[in-house]
Write a protein that holds these residues in place. Structure first.
Motif, PDB file in Angstrom:
ATOM      1  N   ALA A  41      -7.012  -6.910  63.894  1.00 26.18           N
ATOM      2  CA  ALA A  41      -8.078  -7.544  63.114  1.00 26.18           C
ATOM      3  C   ALA A  41      -9.404  -6.824  63.334  1.00 26.18           C
ATOM      4  O   ALA A  41     -10.153  -6.575  62.382  1.00 26.18           O
ATOM      5  CB  ALA A  41      -8.192  -9.016  63.487  1.00 26.18           C
ATOM      6  N   LYS A  42      -9.666  -6.469  64.570  1.00 30.56           N
ATOM      7  CA  LYS A  42     -10.915  -5.763  64.878  1.00 30.56           C
ATOM      8  C   LYS A  42     -10.982  -4.427  64.128  1.00 30.56           C
ATOM      9  O   LYS A  42     -12.029  -4.062  63.594  1.00 30.56           O
ATOM     10  CB  LYS A  42     -11.026  -5.524  66.389  1.00 30.56           C
ATOM     11  CG  LYS A  42     -12.301  -4.835  66.795  1.00 30.56           C
ATOM     12  CD  LYS A  42     -12.380  -4.664  68.301  1.00 30.56           C
ATOM     13  CE  LYS A  42     -13.665  -3.946  68.671  1.00 30.56           C
ATOM     14  NZ  LYS A  42     -13.751  -3.692  70.100  1.00 30.56           N
ATOM     15  N   ARG A  43      -9.872  -3.713  64.066  1.00 30.22           N
ATOM     16  CA  ARG A  43      -9.846  -2.413  63.371  1.00 30.22           C
ATOM     17  C   ARG A  43     -10.015  -2.556  61.862  1.00 30.22           C
ATOM     18  O   ARG A  43     -10.550  -1.665  61.207  1.00 30.22           O
ATOM     19  CB  ARG A  43      -8.536  -1.691  63.671  1.00 30.22           C
ATOM     20  CG  ARG A  43      -8.463  -1.165  65.072  1.00 30.22           C
ATOM     21  CD  ARG A  43      -7.155  -0.455  65.326  1.00 30.22           C
ATOM     22  NE  ARG A  43      -7.049  -0.069  66.718  1.00 30.22           N
ATOM     23  CZ  ARG A  43      -5.934  -0.025  67.407  1.00 30.22           C
ATOM     24  NH1 ARG A  43      -4.787  -0.329  66.819  1.00 30.22           N
ATOM     25  NH2 ARG A  43      -5.930   0.329  68.672  1.00 30.22           N
ATOM     26  N   LEU A  44      -9.534  -3.660  61.309  1.00 31.09           N
ATOM     27  CA  LEU A  44      -9.584  -3.867  59.863  1.00 31.09           C
ATOM     28  C   LEU A  44     -10.943  -4.337  59.356  1.00 31.09           C
ATOM     29  O   LEU A  44     -11.258  -4.177  58.185  1.00 31.09           O
ATOM     30  CB  LEU A  44      -8.519  -4.881  59.445  1.00 31.09           C
ATOM     31  CG  LEU A  44      -7.072  -4.432  59.609  1.00 31.09           C
ATOM     32  CD1 LEU A  44      -6.133  -5.611  59.402  1.00 31.09           C
ATOM     33  CD2 LEU A  44      -6.749  -3.293  58.665  1.00 31.09           C
ATOM     34  N   LEU A  45     -11.742  -4.905  60.250  1.00 28.18           N
ATOM     35  CA  LEU A  45     -13.035  -5.457  59.857  1.00 28.18           C
ATOM     36  C   LEU A  45     -14.164  -4.551  60.342  1.00 28.18           C
ATOM     37  O   LEU A  45     -13.970  -3.699  61.198  1.00 28.18           O
ATOM     38  CB  LEU A  45     -13.170  -6.873  60.402  1.00 28.18           C
ATOM     39  CG  LEU A  45     -12.077  -7.831  59.891  1.00 28.18           C
ATOM     40  CD1 LEU A  45     -12.114  -9.149  60.642  1.00 28.18           C
ATOM     41  CD2 LEU A  45     -12.213  -8.050  58.394  1.00 28.18           C
ATOM     42  N   ASP A  46     -15.341  -4.752  59.776  1.00 28.02           N
ATOM     43  CA  ASP A  46     -16.467  -3.866  60.094  1.00 28.02           C
ATOM     44  C   ASP A  46     -17.255  -4.315  61.320  1.00 28.02           C
ATOM     45  O   ASP A  46     -17.698  -3.482  62.108  1.00 28.02           O
ATOM     46  CB  ASP A  46     -17.396  -3.765  58.882  1.00 28.02           C
ATOM     47  CG  ASP A  46     -16.688  -3.163  57.685  1.00 28.02           C
ATOM     48  OD1 ASP A  46     -15.970  -2.150  57.864  1.00 28.02           O
ATOM     49  OD2 ASP A  46     -16.825  -3.702  56.572  1.00 28.02           O
ATOM     50  N   ASP A  47     -17.488  -5.590  61.454  1.00 26.30           N
ATOM     51  CA  ASP A  47     -18.186  -6.148  62.615  1.00 26.30           C
ATOM     52  C   ASP A  47     -17.267  -7.183  63.241  1.00 26.30           C
ATOM     53  O   ASP A  47     -16.622  -7.964  62.526  1.00 26.30           O
ATOM     54  CB  ASP A  47     -19.501  -6.814  62.197  1.00 26.30           C
ATOM     55  CG  ASP A  47     -20.469  -5.835  61.543  1.00 26.30           C
ATOM     56  OD1 ASP A  47     -20.581  -4.695  62.027  1.00 26.30           O
ATOM     57  OD2 ASP A  47     -21.098  -6.212  60.540  1.00 26.30           O
ATOM     58  N   PHE A  48     -17.215  -7.212  64.565  1.00 27.69           N
ATOM     59  CA  PHE A  48     -16.274  -8.091  65.251  1.00 27.69           C
ATOM     60  C   PHE A  48     -16.868  -8.535  66.576  1.00 27.69           C
ATOM     61  O   PHE A  48     -17.181  -7.706  67.422  1.00 27.69           O
ATOM     62  CB  PHE A  48     -14.967  -7.328  65.494  1.00 27.69           C
ATOM     63  CG  PHE A  48     -13.821  -8.166  65.964  1.00 27.69           C
ATOM     64  CD1 PHE A  48     -12.952  -8.741  65.055  1.00 27.69           C
ATOM     65  CD2 PHE A  48     -13.603  -8.363  67.315  1.00 27.69           C
ATOM     66  CE1 PHE A  48     -11.865  -9.502  65.485  1.00 27.69           C
ATOM     67  CE2 PHE A  48     -12.530  -9.121  67.760  1.00 27.69           C
ATOM     68  CZ  PHE A  48     -11.661  -9.693  66.834  1.00 27.69           C
ATOM     69  N   GLN A  49     -17.066  -9.837  66.725  1.00 28.20           N
ATOM     70  CA  GLN A  49     -17.573 -10.392  67.985  1.00 28.20           C
ATOM     71  C   GLN A  49     -16.583 -11.452  68.448  1.00 28.20           C
ATOM     72  O   GLN A  49     -16.069 -12.224  67.629  1.00 28.20           O
ATOM     73  CB  GLN A  49     -18.928 -11.067  67.786  1.00 28.20           C
ATOM     74  CG  GLN A  49     -20.009 -10.150  67.278  1.00 28.20           C
ATOM     75  CD  GLN A  49     -21.254 -10.950  66.891  1.00 28.20           C
ATOM     76  OE1 GLN A  49     -21.178 -12.112  66.528  1.00 28.20           O
ATOM     77  NE2 GLN A  49     -22.394 -10.302  66.991  1.00 28.20           N
ATOM     78  N   ILE A  50     -16.364 -11.509  69.746  1.00 26.28           N
ATOM     79  CA  ILE A  50     -15.458 -12.521  70.287  1.00 26.28           C
ATOM     80  C   ILE A  50     -16.052 -13.094  71.562  1.00 26.28           C
ATOM     81  O   ILE A  50     -16.578 -12.363  72.404  1.00 26.28           O
ATOM     82  CB  ILE A  50     -14.046 -11.946  70.517  1.00 26.28           C
ATOM     83  CG1 ILE A  50     -13.074 -13.046  70.947  1.00 26.28           C
ATOM     84  CG2 ILE A  50     -14.057 -10.792  71.478  1.00 26.28           C
ATOM     85  CD1 ILE A  50     -11.622 -12.643  70.866  1.00 26.28           C
TER      86      ILE A  50
END
Length: 126
Positions: free
Chosen positions: A100-109
């Motif tokens: 999911a992180k690779r597929l999206l542009d910004d990713f926060q968890i």
């Protein structure tokens, strides 16, 4: 919306599809967004015994931000998972957080023993 079942995941995916189509996302970016949302919402069902929350919204008229939050026990191996160092439980499409992180542009968890919250954005490519 609340994520309690596979049916709720389909509703979440459909909501993202409608929003992405209204922004005229490319077919490739739409597919990336759908796969990421499927993986993130499936994690709620696979790794918690509690309902989760899914929110999707248009931002800046050119992006879609999704939030997936659960009240599970948190992710202890988060750094290793995001680095792809370990082969953890494979369910769904097997992409999980790292995919999911690779597929999206910004990713926060954010994760703790009180749950996990993912906020991620896909921007429309012009």
């Amino acid at each position: 919306m609340t994520i309690r079942s596979e049916h709720d995941i389909r509703i979440a995916v459909n909501a993202v599809r409608i929003l992405a189509n209204s922004l005229a996302f490319s077919k490739v970016d739409l597919q990336k967004l759908i796969v990421a949302v499927s993986e993130l919402t499936q994690n709620v069902l696979d790794h918690t015994n509690e309902p989760g929350i899914f929110i999707c919204e248009m931002i800046e008229g050119r992006g879609i931000q999704v939030t997936v939050q659960d009240r599970g026990k948190g992710i202890k191996e988060l750094d290793q998972i995001l680095e792809g160092a370990n082969d953890f439980q494979k369910k769904g499409l097997g992409l999980g957080l790292v995919g999911a992180k690779r597929l999206l542009d910004d990713f926060q968890i954010e994760t703790s023993e009180k749950g996990t919250k993912v906020i991620a954005t896909k921007w429309k490519n012009d």
